[in-house]
Design a protein around this motif. Structure first.
Motif, PDB file in Angstrom:
ATOM      1  N   GLY A 194       0.825  -1.219   0.000  1.00 51.41           N
ATOM      2  CA  GLY A 194       0.000   0.000   0.000  1.00 51.41           C
ATOM      3  C   GLY A 194       0.856   1.264   0.000  1.00 51.41           C
ATOM      4  O   GLY A 194       0.583   2.216  -0.745  1.00 51.41           O
ATOM      5  N   LEU A 195       1.891   1.265   0.825  1.00 49.26           N
ATOM      6  CA  LEU A 195       2.782   2.438   0.873  1.00 49.26           C
ATOM      7  C   LEU A 195       3.525   2.588  -0.454  1.00 49.26           C
ATOM      8  O   LEU A 195       3.751   3.710  -0.927  1.00 49.26           O
ATOM      9  CB  LEU A 195       3.780   2.296   2.034  1.00 49.26           C
ATOM     10  N   ALA A 196       3.889   1.467  -1.057  1.00 43.78           N
ATOM     11  CA  ALA A 196       4.577   1.526  -2.351  1.00 43.78           C
ATOM     12  C   ALA A 196       3.647   2.062  -3.430  1.00 43.78           C
ATOM     13  O   ALA A 196       4.088   2.801  -4.314  1.00 43.78           O
ATOM     14  CB  ALA A 196       5.104   0.144  -2.738  1.00 43.78           C
ATOM     15  N   VAL A 197       2.364   1.698  -3.371  1.00 42.99           N
ATOM     16  CA  VAL A 197       1.415   2.236  -4.360  1.00 42.99           C
ATOM     17  C   VAL A 197       1.434   3.762  -4.281  1.00 42.99           C
ATOM     18  O   VAL A 197       1.501   4.455  -5.302  1.00 42.99           O
ATOM     19  CB  VAL A 197      -0.018   1.689  -4.132  1.00 42.99           C
ATOM     20  N   GLY A 206       2.761   4.351 -14.165  1.00 41.03           N
ATOM     21  CA  GLY A 206       1.508   4.122 -14.895  1.00 41.03           C
ATOM     22  C   GLY A 206       0.579   3.165 -14.181  1.00 41.03           C
ATOM     23  O   GLY A 206      -0.103   3.509 -13.222  1.00 41.03           O
ATOM     24  N   GLN A 207       0.529   1.942 -14.648  1.00 38.46           N
ATOM     25  CA  GLN A 207      -0.395   0.953 -14.108  1.00 38.46           C
ATOM     26  C   GLN A 207       0.250   0.239 -12.933  1.00 38.46           C
ATOM     27  O   GLN A 207       1.356  -0.273 -13.055  1.00 38.46           O
ATOM     28  CB  GLN A 207      -0.689  -0.089 -15.177  1.00 38.46           C
ATOM     29  N   VAL A 208      -0.472   0.166 -11.811  1.00 37.99           N
ATOM     30  CA  VAL A 208       0.087  -0.466 -10.609  1.00 37.99           C
ATOM     31  C   VAL A 208      -0.749  -1.689 -10.216  1.00 37.99           C
ATOM     32  O   VAL A 208      -1.982  -1.621 -10.147  1.00 37.99           O
ATOM     33  CB  VAL A 208       0.170   0.534  -9.443  1.00 37.99           C
ATOM     34  N   LEU A 209      -0.048  -2.792  -9.958  1.00 34.72           N
ATOM     35  CA  LEU A 209      -0.661  -4.085  -9.630  1.00 34.72           C
ATOM     36  C   LEU A 209       0.045  -4.708  -8.431  1.00 34.72           C
ATOM     37  O   LEU A 209       1.155  -4.298  -8.069  1.00 34.72           O
ATOM     38  CB  LEU A 209      -0.453  -5.086 -10.771  1.00 34.72           C
ATOM     39  N   ILE A 210      -0.576  -5.748  -7.898  1.00 32.61           N
ATOM     40  CA  ILE A 210       0.126  -6.678  -7.007  1.00 32.61           C
ATOM     41  C   ILE A 210      -0.078  -8.051  -7.638  1.00 32.61           C
ATOM     42  O   ILE A 210      -1.085  -8.274  -8.314  1.00 32.61           O
ATOM     43  CB  ILE A 210      -0.435  -6.643  -5.571  1.00 32.61           C
ATOM     44  N   THR A 211       0.866  -8.966  -7.450  1.00 33.36           N
ATOM     45  CA  THR A 211       0.671 -10.332  -7.949  1.00 33.36           C
ATOM     46  C   THR A 211       0.467 -11.284  -6.791  1.00 33.36           C
ATOM     47  O   THR A 211       1.339 -11.429  -5.923  1.00 33.36           O
ATOM     48  CB  THR A 211       1.870 -10.791  -8.803  1.00 33.36           C
ATOM     49  N   ASN A 212      -0.719 -11.915  -6.759  1.00 29.22           N
ATOM     50  CA  ASN A 212      -0.988 -12.982  -5.801  1.00 29.22           C
ATOM     51  C   ASN A 212      -1.024 -14.311  -6.535  1.00 29.22           C
ATOM     52  O   ASN A 212      -1.483 -14.380  -7.677  1.00 29.22           O
ATOM     53  CB  ASN A 212      -2.322 -12.744  -5.084  1.00 29.22           C
ATOM     54  N   ASN A 213      -0.517 -15.339  -5.881  1.00 26.47           N
ATOM     55  CA  ASN A 213      -0.688 -16.671  -6.453  1.00 26.47           C
ATOM     56  C   ASN A 213      -1.922 -17.244  -5.791  1.00 26.47           C
ATOM     57  O   ASN A 213      -2.017 -17.311  -4.576  1.00 26.47           O
ATOM     58  CB  ASN A 213       0.531 -17.555  -6.211  1.00 26.47           C
ATOM     59  N   ASN A 242      -6.041 -11.327  -0.804  1.00 28.68           N
ATOM     60  CA  ASN A 242      -6.934 -10.619  -1.731  1.00 28.68           C
ATOM     61  C   ASN A 242      -7.926  -9.704  -1.005  1.00 28.68           C
ATOM     62  O   ASN A 242      -8.190  -8.598  -1.471  1.00 28.68           O
ATOM     63  CB  ASN A 242      -7.727 -11.619  -2.589  1.00 28.68           C
ATOM     64  N   ASP A 243      -8.491 -10.169   0.112  1.00 26.47           N
ATOM     65  CA  ASP A 243      -9.535  -9.378   0.785  1.00 26.47           C
ATOM     66  C   ASP A 243      -9.055  -7.989   1.201  1.00 26.47           C
ATOM     67  O   ASP A 243      -9.735  -6.994   0.923  1.00 26.47           O
ATOM     68  CB  ASP A 243     -10.087 -10.111   2.017  1.00 26.47           C
ATOM     69  N   PRO A 244      -7.916  -7.876   1.893  1.00 23.56           N
ATOM     70  CA  PRO A 244      -7.508  -6.526   2.329  1.00 23.56           C
ATOM     71  C   PRO A 244      -7.280  -5.581   1.149  1.00 23.56           C
ATOM     72  O   PRO A 244      -7.619  -4.402   1.229  1.00 23.56           O
ATOM     73  CB  PRO A 244      -6.214  -6.753   3.113  1.00 23.56           C
ATOM     74  N   ILE A 245      -6.746  -6.129   0.057  1.00 30.10           N
ATOM     75  CA  ILE A 245      -6.480  -5.305  -1.125  1.00 30.10           C
ATOM     76  C   ILE A 245      -7.788  -4.877  -1.796  1.00 30.10           C
ATOM     77  O   ILE A 245      -7.946  -3.735  -2.215  1.00 30.10           O
ATOM     78  CB  ILE A 245      -5.660  -6.137  -2.159  1.00 30.10           C
ATOM     79  N   LEU A 246      -8.724  -5.827  -1.908  1.00 33.83           N
ATOM     80  CA  LEU A 246      -9.917  -5.581  -2.738  1.00 33.83           C
ATOM     81  C   LEU A 246     -11.139  -5.161  -1.935  1.00 33.83           C
ATOM     82  O   LEU A 246     -12.086  -4.618  -2.496  1.00 33.83           O
ATOM     83  CB  LEU A 246     -10.239  -6.838  -3.563  1.00 33.83           C
ATOM     84  N   THR A 247     -11.131  -5.409  -0.619  1.00 31.84           N
ATOM     85  CA  THR A 247     -12.300  -5.039   0.191  1.00 31.84           C
ATOM     86  C   THR A 247     -11.928  -4.183   1.402  1.00 31.84           C
ATOM     87  O   THR A 247     -12.816  -3.709   2.110  1.00 31.84           O
ATOM     88  CB  THR A 247     -13.058  -6.284   0.729  1.00 31.84           C
ATOM     89  N   ILE A 272      -3.670  -0.130   2.485  1.00 26.29           N
ATOM     90  CA  ILE A 272      -3.552  -1.377   1.726  1.00 26.29           C
ATOM     91  C   ILE A 272      -4.578  -1.440   0.590  1.00 26.29           C
ATOM     92  O   ILE A 272      -4.289  -1.993  -0.475  1.00 26.29           O
ATOM     93  CB  ILE A 272      -3.722  -2.584   2.686  1.00 26.29           C
ATOM     94  N   ALA A 273      -5.755  -0.875   0.832  1.00 27.19           N
ATOM     95  CA  ALA A 273      -6.877  -1.056  -0.111  1.00 27.19           C
ATOM     96  C   ALA A 273      -6.962   0.015  -1.190  1.00 27.19           C
ATOM     97  O   ALA A 273      -7.997   0.157  -1.835  1.00 27.19           O
ATOM     98  CB  ALA A 273      -8.188  -1.120   0.669  1.00 27.19           C
ATOM     99  N   GLN A 274      -5.885   0.756  -1.412  1.00 26.70           N
ATOM    100  CA  GLN A 274      -5.961   1.766  -2.469  1.00 26.70           C
ATOM    101  C   GLN A 274      -6.271   1.135  -3.813  1.00 26.70           C
ATOM    102  O   GLN A 274      -5.819   0.039  -4.104  1.00 26.70           O
ATOM    103  CB  GLN A 274      -4.622   2.469  -2.583  1.00 26.70           C
TER     104      GLN A 274
END
Ligand code: GBH
Length: 431
Positions: A194-197, A206-213, A242-247, A272-274
């Motif tokens: 989240g802080l890195a975002v 430009g486009q910012v993502l996280i990669t979850n397996n 996924n939940d903290p990032i997306l919800t 985290i949820a930005q």
């Protein structure tokens, strides 16, 4: 434009571990400890990509990919993890990014693929909350230099695997065996994300993502015990990340005897949820879960049976990718666009029909997920090259291109030629 690419990670391919001011990472330390990596292999030389990157870019250009996912070694940029910046480390990625752009290949840059600077591990690594802030500083420094040319920014690679293998079970660096006491590593990585975002946005990335397996979780039977165990595993493997990032919320961890996630401070979840521009998904296989046979964890891994397996012994279940993606869409109404940032298999030999079938099967499954309404924008095959496969050393070969580690000769496999033809066909038909 759909992104077709291959993926790699710094420690798995670069080598040159003591060159141009690079500091040591936890993987240098770990790989040099006896008994950690099969046959004592290390990433000291790996694919020597640090010196051979131009040849590797040529291989990608000849394959016709329009994107390349690689990771930056934090300790090349900041040898001690924080403080003094090593310009020569940044210069390497600058050359690589220019080389990619010159060939029309969009760089997709992962900031953290498990190689934490050893100096930060000495202060507690991801168990130390300060590491989150250092990660964001590092992200900002890389973005200041490369944001004008890098299309996709991926903060973390597979924080689940890093927590469980690195800090829970000790089979990856830094080799700690904390079991569930490793949970703060989840929160600190997510906070670091989240802080890195924020730092990336501030630097104009430009486009910012996280990669979850992620893995589809199958209950071994429909008994209430097996179903409850499968739910618990789904929480630990998929929803915890996924939940903290997306919800903006952590899932209920009571199956693990945990009331509140440890170390969460007011405001953390907002950080985290930005909003993200995409979610990176690495898919390898589903997981089959049964009721626990011990009181260590609330589940047992029952193993997926009845499918072909890769050289690594992992089951090949292409439809699991469709199941995973449609499941994510059903669970998260605000799901951002999906990028498959890794998918591939371990197999020996140049005539790798097995890998072609693996990739083709998963691309069919991807198409079916798109038909069911999932917005997928890219696919990166793991991996461009045979490389250092972590605790397995050089024993598992995931490359579309064979590497002879004695001579560093690169030889495209049958799957490389297939991948090239497939991309060409898709690009024409999607025009
Ligand atoms: C990725 O991790 C990594 O990002 C990459 O660096 C690595 O080289 C690549 O995959 C290949 O390993 O026991 O049969 O249920 C993948 C994480 C964890 C996926 C273990 C498959 C178990 C298979 N993997 N998992 S099985």
């Amino acid at each position: 434009m759909f992104l077709w690419g291959t993926a790699t990670a710094a420690y798995q391919i670069e080598g040159a571990v003591a060159e141009d001011g690079r500091g040591p990472s936890v993987w240098d330390t770990f790989a040099h400890e006896p008994g950690r990596v099969r046959d004592g292999h290390t990433g000291d030389v790996a694919c020597d990509h640090y010196h051979r990157w131009a040849e590797d870019v040529e291989l990608m250009a000849a394959a016709g990919v329009n994107a390349y996912r690689f990771s930056v070694a934090w300790s090349r940029v900041l040898p001690a993890g924080r403080g003094a910046v090593n310009g020569r480390g940044l210069d390497f990625y600058d050359r690589l990014v220019d080389g990619l752009c010159a060939k029309g290949i969009a760089p997709a840059l992962t900031l953290f693929h498990w190689d934490l600077p050893q100096a930060l591990e000495d202060e507690g690594g991801w168990l130390n909350r300060d590491t989150s802030g250092y990660f964001a500083e590092y992200a900002g420094i890389v973005a200041e230099r490369l944001a004008d040319r890098v299309k996709l920014w991926i903060t973390l690679n597979e924080p689940f695997v890093h927590m469980v293998y690195g800090y829970g079970l000790g089979t990856h660096a830094p080799g700690r065996t904390l079991f569930l006491e490793a949970l703060p590593v989840a929160h600190h990585q997510l906070l670091g994300h989240g802080l890195a975002v924020q730092a990336l946005r501030a630097a104009g990335a430009g486009q910012v993502l996280i990669t979850n397996n992620c893995t589809p979780v199958w209950a071994a039977s429909d008994s209430p015990e097996d179903t409850a165990a499968a739910d618990a595993y789904d929480i630990l493997h998929n929803r915890l990340f996924n939940d903290p990032i997306l919800t903006g919320k952590y899932p209920d961890m009571s199956a693990f005897g945990i009331g509140e996630m440890p170390g969460v401070r007011p405001g953390d979840l907002e950080t985290i949820a930005q909003p993200l521009d995409g979610l990176g998904i690495n898919y390898y296989n589903p997981t089959r879960i049964a009721a626990p046979s011990t009181d260590l964890l609330p589940f047992d891994d029952a193993g997926v049976t009845g499918y072909p397996t890769t050289a690594f012994g992992w089951p090949v279940v292409p439809d699991g990718l469709r199941e995973l993606l449609t499941g994510l869409r059903a669970r998260y109404p605000g799901l951002p666009p999906i990028y498959i940032t890794e998918n591939g298999c371990s197999y020996d030999g140049l005539d790798d029909r097995f890998r072609i079938d693996y990739l083709a099967g998963h691309l069919d499954a991807l198409r079916r997920a798109q038909d069911e309404g999932v917005d997928v924008r890219g696919y990166f095959a793991w991996s461009l090259l045979d490389n250092f496969e972590w605790a397995e050393g050089y024993h598992q070969r995931f490359g579309l291109v064979h590497v002879d580690f004695a001579t560093q000769a690169r030889t495209p496999k049958a799957s490389y030629h297939w991948f090239r033809r497939m991309i060409l066909k898709r690009m024409i038909s999607e025009h």
